[in-house]
Write a protein that holds these residues in place. Structure first.
Motif, PDB file in Angstrom:
ATOM      1  N   ASP A  22       0.800  -1.050  -0.106  1.00 32.43           N
ATOM      2  CA  ASP A  22      -0.097  -0.031   0.119  1.00 32.43           C
ATOM      3  C   ASP A  22       0.854   1.213  -0.064  1.00 32.43           C
ATOM      4  N   SER A  23       2.046   1.204   0.886  1.00 35.21           N
ATOM      5  CA  SER A  23       2.909   2.389   0.994  1.00 35.21           C
ATOM      6  C   SER A  23       3.507   2.702  -0.259  1.00 35.21           C
ATOM      7  N   LEU A  24       4.013   1.704  -1.159  1.00 34.13           N
ATOM      8  CA  LEU A  24       4.652   1.761  -2.312  1.00 34.13           C
ATOM      9  C   LEU A  24       3.800   2.073  -3.494  1.00 34.13           C
ATOM     10  N   ASP A  25       2.459   1.720  -3.377  1.00 33.76           N
ATOM     11  CA  ASP A  25       1.469   2.202  -4.357  1.00 33.76           C
ATOM     12  C   ASP A  25       1.333   3.582  -4.260  1.00 33.76           C
ATOM     13  N   ILE A  26       1.157   4.339  -2.995  1.00 34.06           N
ATOM     14  CA  ILE A  26       0.828   5.606  -2.676  1.00 34.06           C
ATOM     15  C   ILE A  26       2.294   6.298  -2.992  1.00 34.06           C
ATOM     16  N   LEU A  27       3.287   6.014  -2.607  1.00 33.90           N
ATOM     17  CA  LEU A  27       4.590   6.839  -2.380  1.00 33.90           C
ATOM     18  C   LEU A  27       5.573   6.393  -3.860  1.00 33.90           C
ATOM     19  N   GLY A  28       5.287   5.137  -4.206  1.00 34.17           N
ATOM     20  CA  GLY A  28       6.134   4.629  -5.117  1.00 34.17           C
ATOM     21  C   GLY A  28       6.478   5.540  -6.321  1.00 34.17           C
ATOM     22  N   GLY A  29       7.217   5.055  -7.365  1.00 32.17           N
ATOM     23  CA  GLY A  29       7.626   5.487  -8.556  1.00 32.17           C
ATOM     24  C   GLY A  29       8.673   6.676  -8.518  1.00 32.17           C
ATOM     25  N   LYS A  30       8.995   7.309  -9.687  1.00 32.09           N
ATOM     26  CA  LYS A  30      10.205   8.031  -9.906  1.00 32.09           C
ATOM     27  C   LYS A  30       9.838   9.462  -9.190  1.00 32.09           C
ATOM     28  N   TRP A  31       8.779   9.942  -9.073  1.00 27.61           N
ATOM     29  CA  TRP A  31       8.723  11.554  -8.844  1.00 27.61           C
ATOM     30  C   TRP A  31       7.835  11.759  -7.341  1.00 27.61           C
ATOM     31  N   LYS A  32       6.797  10.818  -7.108  1.00 25.67           N
ATOM     32  CA  LYS A  32       6.189  11.401  -5.669  1.00 25.67           C
ATOM     33  C   LYS A  32       7.012  11.713  -4.473  1.00 25.67           C
ATOM     34  N   LEU A  33       7.882  11.183  -4.110  1.00 23.27           N
ATOM     35  CA  LEU A  33       8.682  11.139  -3.005  1.00 23.27           C
ATOM     36  C   LEU A  33       9.506  12.354  -3.296  1.00 23.27           C
ATOM     37  N   ARG A  34       9.849  12.754  -4.593  1.00 21.41           N
ATOM     38  CA  ARG A  34      10.698  14.047  -4.953  1.00 21.41           C
ATOM     39  C   ARG A  34       9.725  15.208  -4.660  1.00 21.41           C
ATOM     40  N   ILE A  35       8.585  14.924  -5.293  1.00 20.25           N
ATOM     41  CA  ILE A  35       7.569  16.204  -5.140  1.00 20.25           C
ATOM     42  C   ILE A  35       7.280  16.613  -3.588  1.00 20.25           C
TER      43      ILE A  35
END
Length: 133
Positions: A22-35
């Protein structure tokens, strides 16, 4: 009513894995944590779409739009429209979104350590290669 320590159950392995997914679905990917990191570091600034796009190197307008919508849907950021003096959409991290900041800080720390480790490993390899000549 608070549960006593005996009443509290530790999550099972499958519950932990589901929570991680669930955490990775919400925060995963290349950009979300950077944003999120970007918005967190600039809480005193007025941040509009074009400024965010300009300052987060490499993100396209289409991708930024998608990621901002996802983060807003998950209550991590807010989107507000300012009509006067000119129409601008502004973004800010929410209090809930700030709960992800320790995750980004840990990733930054780990990433810096990893870069140093790799650089040291490469230097050691090169030195070993030279000494074998």
């Amino acid at each position: 009513m608070d549960k006593t320590a005996a009443e509290k159950k530790e999550p099972t392995c499958s519950q932990e894995l589901r929570a991680m997914r669930d955490s990775l679905d919400i925060l995963g990917g290349k950009w979300k944590l950077r944003i999120l990191q970007y918005l967190s570091n600039r809480q005193q600034e007025e941040l509009h779409f074009k400024k965010i796009q300009r300052e987060i190197e490499g993100i396209s307008a289409k991708m930024l739009s998608k990621e901002l919508k996802d983060l807003e849907t998950n209550l991590l950021i807010t989107r507000s429209i300012q009509e006067e003096p000119e129409h601008k959409v502004r973004y800010a991290i929410t209090e809930y979104g700030k709960s992800a900041v320790p995750i980004t800080a840990q990733l930054v720390d780990w990433g810096l350590q990893h870069r140093d480790k790799i650089k040291t490993s490469i230097k050691t390899e090169k030195n070993n290669d030279k000494s074998q000549l």
